[in-house]
Scaffold this active site. Structure first.
Site, PDB file in Angstrom:
ATOM      1  N   CYS A  43       0.835  -1.194   0.000  1.00 41.91           N
ATOM      2  CA  CYS A  43       0.000   0.000   0.000  1.00 41.91           C
ATOM      3  C   CYS A  43       0.872   1.247   0.000  1.00 41.91           C
ATOM      4  O   CYS A  43       0.912   2.013   0.956  1.00 41.91           O
ATOM      5  CB  CYS A  43      -0.962   0.025   1.181  1.00 41.91           C
ATOM      6  SG  CYS A  43      -2.231   1.302   1.016  1.00 41.91           S
TER       7      CYS A  43
ATOM      8  N   CYS B  56      -4.410   2.078  -6.423  1.00 36.71           N
ATOM      9  CA  CYS B  56      -4.242   2.819  -5.175  1.00 36.71           C
ATOM     10  C   CYS B  56      -5.387   3.816  -5.063  1.00 36.71           C
ATOM     11  O   CYS B  56      -5.363   4.860  -5.724  1.00 36.71           O
ATOM     12  CB  CYS B  56      -2.905   3.549  -5.163  1.00 36.71           C
ATOM     13  SG  CYS B  56      -2.687   4.640  -3.731  1.00 36.71           S
TER      14      CYS B  56
END
Length: 493
Positions: free
Chosen positions: A240, A437
């Site tokens: 992430c 994302c």
């Protein structure tokens, strides 16, 4: 999983946060939006799309029962008749919804909004060993669990995730997982006194508490100098990778909400040379940073924290040409990395820790020299050295792809290719490096950054992906978790 079940789970999420949207408003959105319809449809496919494979046989072992590992087990179970599948996973909360930790850290969700029990998601007929793999012997097709139990396999899938290597930063101890159940050493410094990290569950909860403490301090602050909030991005591959930026955006939003934004300086220190690796998204992020008054420093890697005095030391580095002589006495020019330490005082600091593969797999013959990531063909996800070994999720040694959205693409590739190999065929399914994302830019806005190895935007929807949008916020907050927990973990989304 029927569509009405997915809708039911989405509406449950809506009901938890009526201050953001009512059930009636959500139903209107879900009924009218092509975006919502496509997401729900992707999570509601009734059958596996893997190749026909009822005749393949073999013992399949999966190291890791997180989102990637358990989803792979489910898809294999859906596809192979009388499948022999074993998942090895010690953490009873291994399938907790990691992408939600940012929302916990920003005060949007509570910790129990993202916590799910491993045992509730083990596919019917799949064996579960509640232990840790302590060594891997790919030459003899076996793994050792907890230093004693030997488990053999015909096909091995490595889905062990990425460890948070806090101890690589001087002044912090511990190496933990994203759930971070065994986090006592790390919490001696992180989660208190202004030092935070959302990358493990307790850390996410404490980060929100830390932001509230910063707001309280800012309200009482009367000095001429601003309070300092520092946000870091390390020099390793990062799961992430947008989270370090998401939390600076959310901190900014909360400071604005409290009326004290002018009392705090927000600085982003990254080891990289750009804010975002895809040029189109980088241009958008730079404009967003400028509009919000953020500062940023490139080529700054966090190396040490003095938690007692709230001082962070970074290696400020650059590449320099140096002249030397080779073994024949000839002069050669090489570029070398040189660094000098620089210090930053902070009132609040968020750390994105260095990351690495767990040692049991990373230091085995499957791992790479840098970080221990499992060495695979980046398209087929098959081991570069052992044709009956595969990697999926954060521990896969591919150029991009340490996100939940990447794992959602990868696990289907692994299943299709492994079944082909088990049937005596070549692996032909190819992963294109898809990564997503959902970059939270404020409370109510998200830039949905999708891309692949072309390093170009690859949007799923006919909208400019570089724009911050409310509709993408709704996707992030309400749809993605049900799609993951009841679509991907069923092996169908």
């Amino acid at each position: 999983m029927k569509k009405n079940k997915i809708l039911e789970e989405i509406l449950k999420e809506v009901d938890k946060h009526p201050e953001i949207m009512s059930r009636r408003e959500a139903l209107k959105y879900l009924t009218m939006s092509p975006l919502a319809a496509s997401v729900i449809a992707s999570a509601s496919v009734g059958t596996s799309t893997a190749a026909a494979s009822s005749d393949v046989k073999g013992k399949i072992v999966i190291i890791g029962g997180g989102l990637a590992g358990m989803s792979t087990a489910a898809r294999l179970n859906n596809t192979i008749s009388n499948a022999d599948i074993t998942v090895i996973e010690p953490d009873p909360m291994s399938v907790s919804y990691q992408p939600g930790q940012t929302l916990v850290a920003g005060g949007i969700w509570k910790l129990d909004d993202i916590q799910y029990k491993r045992d509730d998601f083990v596919p019917s007929g799949v064996k579960l060993i509640k232990g840790s793999v302590t060594s891997v012997d790919p030459d003899n097709n076996k793994v050792i669990v907890d230093g004693k139990e030997e488990v053999t396999y015909d096909q091995l899938i490595v889905a062990a995730g990425a460890n948070l290597n806090y101890k690589a930063i001087k002044g912090i101890e511990g190496e933990i997982t994203s759930a971070g159940a065994d986090n006592a050493a790390t919490k001696q410094t992180v989660t208190k006194n202004g030092l935070h990290s959302l990358y493990f569950q307790d850390g996410a909860k404490a980060t929100w508490e830390g932001i509230q403490e910063l707001i309280t301090k800012a309200k009482a602050h009367t000095g001429a100098e601003k309070l300092q909030a520092i946000f870091t991005h390390p020099n390793t591959p990062l799961k992430c990778g947008g989270a370090p930026m998401k939390i600076i955006y959310l901190t900014h939003a909360r400071l604005v909400e409290a009326g004290v934004r002018d009392k705090v300086e927000l600085t982003f220190n990254t080891d990289g040379g750009v804010l975002f690796g895809i040029p189109e998204y980088n241009d958008a992020v730079v404009k967003q940073f400028e509009a919000r008054g953020f500062k940023w420093n490139f080529k700054h890697n966090l190396t040490e924290v003095d938690a007692a005095n709230k001082v962070a030391t970074f290696d400020k580095w650059k590449m320099e040409k140096q002249e030397s002589e080779d073994e024949m006495g000839e002069k050669v020019i090489t570029e070398v990395k040189v660094a000098e330490p620089v210090q930053f005082k902070y009132d609040f600091m968020h750390i994105a820790p260095p990351m690495k593969a767990p040692d049991a797999v990373g230091t085995s013959k499957l791992g790479s020299a840098a970080g221990g990531w499992i060495t695979v063909n980046k398209e087929t996800l098959q081991s570069s050295f052992y044709p009956n070994v595969w990697a999926v999720g954060d521990n896969a040694g591919v150029p991009m792809g340490k996100t939940g959205g990447s794992a959602r693409k990868q696990y289907k590739i692994v299943v299709d290719n492994m079944i082909s190999v088990m049937g005596g065929k070549e692996p032909t399914a190819k992963y294109d490096g898809y990564t997503v994302c959902p970059l939270i830019t404020g409370i109510g806005t998200v830039m949905m950054a999708e891309f692949n190895w072309t390093k170009k935007p690859t949007p799923s929807f006919p909208l400019d992906p570089t724009k911050e949008r409310w509709i993408m916020w709704l996707l992030k907050v309400y749809l993605l978790k049900p799609m993951t927990m009841y679509g991907m973990l069923s092996g169908r989304a």
